[in-house]
Design a protein around this motif. Sequence first.
Motif, PDB file in Angstrom:
ATOM      1  N   MET A  19       0.828  -1.197   0.000  1.00 57.16           N
ATOM      2  CA  MET A  19       0.000   0.000   0.000  1.00 57.16           C
ATOM      3  C   MET A  19       0.862   1.246   0.000  1.00 57.16           C
ATOM      4  O   MET A  19       0.561   2.253  -0.673  1.00 57.16           O
ATOM      5  N   VAL A  20       1.934   1.204   0.721  1.00 63.38           N
ATOM      6  CA  VAL A  20       2.826   2.366   0.753  1.00 63.38           C
ATOM      7  C   VAL A  20       3.367   2.643  -0.642  1.00 63.38           C
ATOM      8  O   VAL A  20       3.461   3.797  -1.084  1.00 63.38           O
ATOM      9  N   ILE A  23       0.705   4.250  -2.835  1.00 65.10           N
ATOM     10  CA  ILE A  23       0.494   5.663  -2.531  1.00 65.10           C
ATOM     11  C   ILE A  23       1.650   6.500  -3.070  1.00 65.10           C
ATOM     12  O   ILE A  23       1.469   7.583  -3.653  1.00 65.10           O
ATOM     13  N   ARG A  24       2.834   5.964  -2.898  1.00 64.42           N
ATOM     14  CA  ARG A  24       3.993   6.720  -3.391  1.00 64.42           C
ATOM     15  C   ARG A  24       3.949   6.895  -4.907  1.00 64.42           C
ATOM     16  O   ARG A  24       4.295   7.950  -5.442  1.00 64.42           O
ATOM     17  N   LYS A  27      -0.063   8.820  -5.913  1.00 60.92           N
ATOM     18  CA  LYS A  27      -0.752   9.876  -5.163  1.00 60.92           C
ATOM     19  C   LYS A  27      -0.782  11.191  -5.937  1.00 60.92           C
ATOM     20  O   LYS A  27      -1.821  11.807  -6.140  1.00 60.92           O
ATOM     21  N   VAL A  48      -8.172  11.569  -2.872  1.00 60.89           N
ATOM     22  CA  VAL A  48      -7.152  10.556  -3.107  1.00 60.89           C
ATOM     23  C   VAL A  48      -6.973   9.707  -1.860  1.00 60.89           C
ATOM     24  O   VAL A  48      -6.854   8.480  -1.933  1.00 60.89           O
ATOM     25  N   GLN A  49      -6.948  10.352  -0.710  1.00 59.57           N
ATOM     26  CA  GLN A  49      -6.804   9.581   0.527  1.00 59.57           C
ATOM     27  C   GLN A  49      -7.987   8.646   0.715  1.00 59.57           C
ATOM     28  O   GLN A  49      -7.820   7.482   1.096  1.00 59.57           O
ATOM     29  N   PHE A  52      -7.542   5.587  -1.497  1.00 59.18           N
ATOM     30  CA  PHE A  52      -6.636   4.549  -0.981  1.00 59.18           C
ATOM     31  C   PHE A  52      -7.209   3.873   0.267  1.00 59.18           C
ATOM     32  O   PHE A  52      -6.984   2.680   0.496  1.00 59.18           O
TER      33      PHE A  52
ATOM     34  N   MET B   2       0.112  16.579   2.127  1.00 62.82           N
ATOM     35  CA  MET B   2       0.706  15.442   2.820  1.00 62.82           C
ATOM     36  C   MET B   2       1.748  14.755   1.948  1.00 62.82           C
ATOM     37  O   MET B   2       1.641  14.720   0.716  1.00 62.82           O
ATOM     38  N   TYR B   4       3.650  11.177   0.955  1.00 63.40           N
ATOM     39  CA  TYR B   4       3.085   9.845   0.719  1.00 63.40           C
ATOM     40  C   TYR B   4       3.151   8.991   1.980  1.00 63.40           C
ATOM     41  O   TYR B   4       2.289   8.128   2.213  1.00 63.40           O
ATOM     42  N   LYS B   5       4.117   9.235   2.830  1.00 65.64           N
ATOM     43  CA  LYS B   5       4.215   8.452   4.062  1.00 65.64           C
ATOM     44  C   LYS B   5       3.073   8.794   5.014  1.00 65.64           C
ATOM     45  O   LYS B   5       2.505   7.904   5.667  1.00 65.64           O
ATOM     46  N   MET B   7       0.176   9.995   4.178  1.00 65.15           N
ATOM     47  CA  MET B   7      -1.060   9.456   3.630  1.00 65.15           C
ATOM     48  C   MET B   7      -1.135   7.952   3.839  1.00 65.15           C
ATOM     49  O   MET B   7      -2.195   7.405   4.160  1.00 65.15           O
ATOM     50  N   ALA B   8       0.000   7.271   3.678  1.00 67.08           N
ATOM     51  CA  ALA B   8       0.017   5.830   3.886  1.00 67.08           C
ATOM     52  C   ALA B   8      -0.304   5.491   5.330  1.00 67.08           C
ATOM     53  O   ALA B   8      -1.058   4.525   5.610  1.00 67.08           O
ATOM     54  N   VAL B  11      -3.965   5.904   5.848  1.00 66.17           N
ATOM     55  CA  VAL B  11      -4.725   4.840   5.193  1.00 66.17           C
ATOM     56  C   VAL B  11      -4.668   3.551   6.003  1.00 66.17           C
ATOM     57  O   VAL B  11      -5.683   2.883   6.238  1.00 66.17           O
ATOM     58  N   LEU B  12      -3.488   3.200   6.476  1.00 63.72           N
ATOM     59  CA  LEU B  12      -3.362   1.950   7.238  1.00 63.72           C
ATOM     60  C   LEU B  12      -4.056   2.049   8.591  1.00 63.72           C
ATOM     61  O   LEU B  12      -4.629   1.064   9.082  1.00 63.72           O
TER      62      LEU B  12
END
Lengths: 184, 351
Positions: A19-20, A23-24, A27, A48-49, A52, B2, B4-5, B7-8, B11-12
Amino acid sequence: MENGESSYRRFLAGDDEGMVELIRNYKDGLILYLCSITGDIDSAEECVQDTFIRLAVKKPHFAGRSSFRTWLYAIGRNMAVDRLRSLKRRRQTSLEDAAEISDGTDLERSYLMSERKVTLHRAMRNLKKEYQQVLWLTYFEEFTAAEAASAMGKTRKQTENLLYNARKALRTELEKEGFSYDEL
Amino acid sequence: MMSYKEMAANVLEARDRYEEKKKRRKTLMLRCIPAAAGLCLAVVLGAAATKHPLTDIPQPPDIVTETAPVTDEEPVTAVTEAVTTASAAKPGRTTATAVSQTVTKPEVTVTAASDVTTVQGSEPSHTTAAANSIVTEAAVPQTLPIATVPGKQEQTAAVTARTEKVSQSTQAPATVTMPVSPVENMPSPVETAPADPTENVTPTLKEGGPDDPYGIKAVCRKYGFIDIAPANIPEGFELNDIGYEEQEDVNVLFINFNRKRSRPYGGIGETIYLIYSFNKKAEPPDNWDTIIPPPDVENMTSTVNGYEFRHYYSSLDKQLYAIYTDNNQRFTIMVCGSDRQTAESIFTSIA
């Protein structure tokens, strides 16, 4: 197998790093694409958030009938449209109470990394939202006509017609600002 | 904006919260479903027990029986009372309906006796002004469905012999003559009647014969009735049962023909009754002409099988009433539940 698809399958198997990676990789482009729908960058970021989060929670099945990116952009588009509908039902917030909205300039520059593309993207902001979407997917995300149709929820013919009209409108807009469309 | 970290991480974290909530919901469902199922079952059982209690055992329907007082001393009065009662229920009309309902249980000869009374007795009591009833003989109101037919009074001039009417019936009139004269050979029901007051004596076809397809004649002879029976029964009707009842002064034989019923209890129009009543102590009326039928018909006289019957048909009651009298004996035939043509054809086909 596309990188996005493999990352997603790894995530479904229990690897959160997948998932990371998703997103990277997706995004910024997704934010800029959804910005053409929502109209502002912050709403696009929230969409977008939410996109995901939907992938992480609901874990929809990717059938492989299109590219992963097309599939992801279609989900993001639906989220943005639903958000727009819900915003219409809510009360209008006064400008004094509204938080400061960024214009996404930094994101634009970091993602596009090309002044030429940035110029083009800014010119697209004055166009209709559908024109922005199809131009973004086609020019910046390098979607094929079929992929762009799938992401936008239209037929291929509709997308091609839309793209044709969008180019005409973009040409006019660029000429207003003193740019030549052919150069782009 | 944000990274990407970030946002990740969001999300998690949202994913973990959802999984936790899902797990709690699943645990709750696993605990609640059995309890809910038990509760539903209890509700269903309670509703079923309330609606159909175990102690509620259906009883067979009671047959209404009601006996009118028997008074020999004042037959007229008795008649009046009976008729009055009948009048109260259905003034001026025969209650063929009551008769029909009664005869479904042939051994029970009384229905709402207030509506129907048997006019039998030592004295012929005729119409009474108060009740405007038709009385064919002295009233000894008994619990018989065969009774006087209360009706409006009419002039005797209206009574005309209509033998030709009977003969014009589409059905061939019964012309078979009895081997013996009616007067001489009218059997005494007292002598031959069995001891059992009521019984179902439905004969089988085997007991009958070519001239007695329903076995009715055999039953008549057995119980001392004139052994005549209709040869013509409308299509679709079948002999249902024959009941015999013996009382103090009258013996009654009920013959019930039913059409195949589509409903569990049928209707009046689907049943034809023949009621043979034999009054052991009847006397001929002083004035036969004072017997007044309902206004919609006229008295008729027909000779059926050597017996001269006075009869009429009431369209209101859907009943044909025929009577033969001979000194102290009377033979009555009633055809109930059919139209006039059918009733007359049945009556005239009696042979």
